[in-house]
Design a protein around this motif. Structure first.
Motif, mmCIF file in Angstrom:
data_model
loop_
_atom_site.group_PDB
_atom_site.id
_atom_site.type_symbol
_atom_site.label_atom_id
_atom_site.label_comp_id
_atom_site.label_asym_id
_atom_site.label_seq_id
_atom_site.Cartn_x
_atom_site.Cartn_y
_atom_site.Cartn_z
ATOM 1 N N PRO A 166 43.085 39.966 43.522
ATOM 2 C CA PRO A 166 43.526 38.565 43.626
ATOM 3 C C PRO A 166 43.212 37.778 42.359
ATOM 4 O O PRO A 166 42.090 37.842 41.837
ATOM 5 C CB PRO A 166 42.721 38.038 44.819
ATOM 6 N N GLY A 167 44.212 37.064 41.868
ATOM 7 C CA GLY A 167 44.012 36.238 40.690
ATOM 8 C C GLY A 167 43.988 36.996 39.380
ATOM 9 O O GLY A 167 43.745 36.396 38.326
ATOM 10 N N ARG A 168 44.250 38.282 39.431
ATOM 11 C CA ARG A 168 44.211 39.082 38.211
ATOM 12 C C ARG A 168 45.541 39.792 38.007
ATOM 13 O O ARG A 168 46.305 40.000 38.940
ATOM 14 C CB ARG A 168 43.070 40.096 38.279
ATOM 15 N N GLU A 169 45.805 40.172 36.780
ATOM 16 C CA GLU A 169 47.031 40.902 36.478
ATOM 17 C C GLU A 169 46.907 42.356 36.943
ATOM 18 O O GLU A 169 45.812 42.914 37.052
ATOM 19 C CB GLU A 169 47.315 40.856 34.980
ATOM 20 N N ARG A 170 48.062 42.946 37.184
ATOM 21 C CA ARG A 170 48.084 44.365 37.542
ATOM 22 C C ARG A 170 47.596 45.179 36.349
ATOM 23 O O ARG A 170 48.014 44.936 35.210
ATOM 24 C CB ARG A 170 49.483 44.772 37.948
ATOM 25 N N GLU A 171 46.745 46.148 36.588
ATOM 26 C CA GLU A 171 46.209 46.959 35.503
ATOM 27 C C GLU A 171 46.344 48.442 35.834
ATOM 28 O O GLU A 171 46.304 48.844 37.000
ATOM 29 C CB GLU A 171 44.736 46.613 35.244
ATOM 30 N N THR A 230 48.231 49.899 48.760
ATOM 31 C CA THR A 230 47.208 50.157 49.763
ATOM 32 C C THR A 230 45.942 49.411 49.355
ATOM 33 O O THR A 230 45.514 49.475 48.200
ATOM 34 C CB THR A 230 46.957 51.671 49.929
ATOM 35 N N GLN A 231 45.374 48.693 50.295
ATOM 36 C CA GLN A 231 44.241 47.809 50.014
ATOM 37 C C GLN A 231 42.934 48.588 50.011
ATOM 38 O O GLN A 231 42.626 49.333 50.953
ATOM 39 C CB GLN A 231 44.167 46.705 51.069
ATOM 40 N N VAL A 232 42.166 48.399 48.959
ATOM 41 C CA VAL A 232 40.815 48.960 48.863
ATOM 42 C C VAL A 232 39.836 47.801 48.815
ATOM 43 O O VAL A 232 39.960 46.910 47.967
ATOM 44 C CB VAL A 232 40.659 49.842 47.607
ATOM 45 N N THR A 233 38.894 47.810 49.743
ATOM 46 C CA THR A 233 37.859 46.781 49.790
ATOM 47 C C THR A 233 36.505 47.464 49.738
ATOM 48 O O THR A 233 36.238 48.379 50.518
ATOM 49 C CB THR A 233 37.968 45.943 51.064
ATOM 50 N N VAL A 234 35.666 47.007 48.812
ATOM 51 C CA VAL A 234 34.354 47.614 48.627
ATOM 52 C C VAL A 234 33.288 46.553 48.893
ATOM 53 O O VAL A 234 33.243 45.533 48.200
ATOM 54 C CB VAL A 234 34.193 48.189 47.217
#
Length: 128
Positions: free
Chosen positions: A41-46, A122-126
Motif C-alpha cells: 500500500p502506498g508504494r510502487e510495484r517492484e 495474492t496477498q502476503v501479510t507478515v
C-alpha cells in the motif's frame, strides 16, 4: 491470450515461509520469461524475481536475496516463488507476468513486464 493467476498468499508470522504459485499455460512458461512483482500500500510495484523461459539462473531483488527461490513446476504448469524468513516489510500483494530484458544486479530494473497483463495477485501479510 496471456493469463496469470497467483495463489498461495496468507498471513504468517515474521520468520515464516510461504510458497506462491503463478498459474498460466504451458506454452506461456515455455516461451516467456516470468517475473514476480509485489506492491505494498502506498508504494510502487517492484520486481522481486525473474526467471527466463530456458530456466537459467534466476535474478532476485537485493531486498529478498537469500530468502527467495523461483522455480517451475512442470506438473502444474506454474512458476513458484518460495519465500522464506519473511519480514513485515515483505507484506504486499504479489503478482506475476511475462517479462523481458532480464538483467543481473547491479543493473536495474532486473526485468520489465512485456505487456500490461496481470492476475489478481495474492496477498502476503507478515505479522511481527
Amino acid at each position: 491470450q496471456l493469463q496469470f493467476a497467483e495463489s498461495g498468499g496468507g498471513v504468517v508470522q515474521s520468520g515464516g515461509s510461504l510458497r506462491l504459485s503463478c498459474a498460466t499455460s504451458e506454452s506461456t512458461v515455455d516461451y516467456y520469461a516470468i517475473g514476480w512483482f509485489r506492491q505494498a500500500p502506498g508504494r510502487e510495484r517492484e520486481v522481486v524475481a525473474c526467471r527466463s523461459s530456458s530456466g537459467g539462473i534466476p535474478v532476485y531483488a537485493d531486498s529478498v536475496k537469500g530468502r527467495v527461490t523461483v522455480s517451475r513446476d512442470n506438473a502444474k504448469n506454474t512458476v513458484d516463488l518460495q519465500r522464506d524468513n519473511l519480514k513485515p516489510d515483505d507484506g504486499a500483494v504479489y503478482y506475476c507476468t511475462a517479462v523481458g530484458g532480464i538483467r543481473r544486479p547491479p543493473s536495474q530494473p532486473l526485468c520489465e513486464p512485456l505487456y500490461d497483463v496481470w492476475g489478481r495477485g495474492t496477498q502476503v501479510t507478515v505479522s511481527s
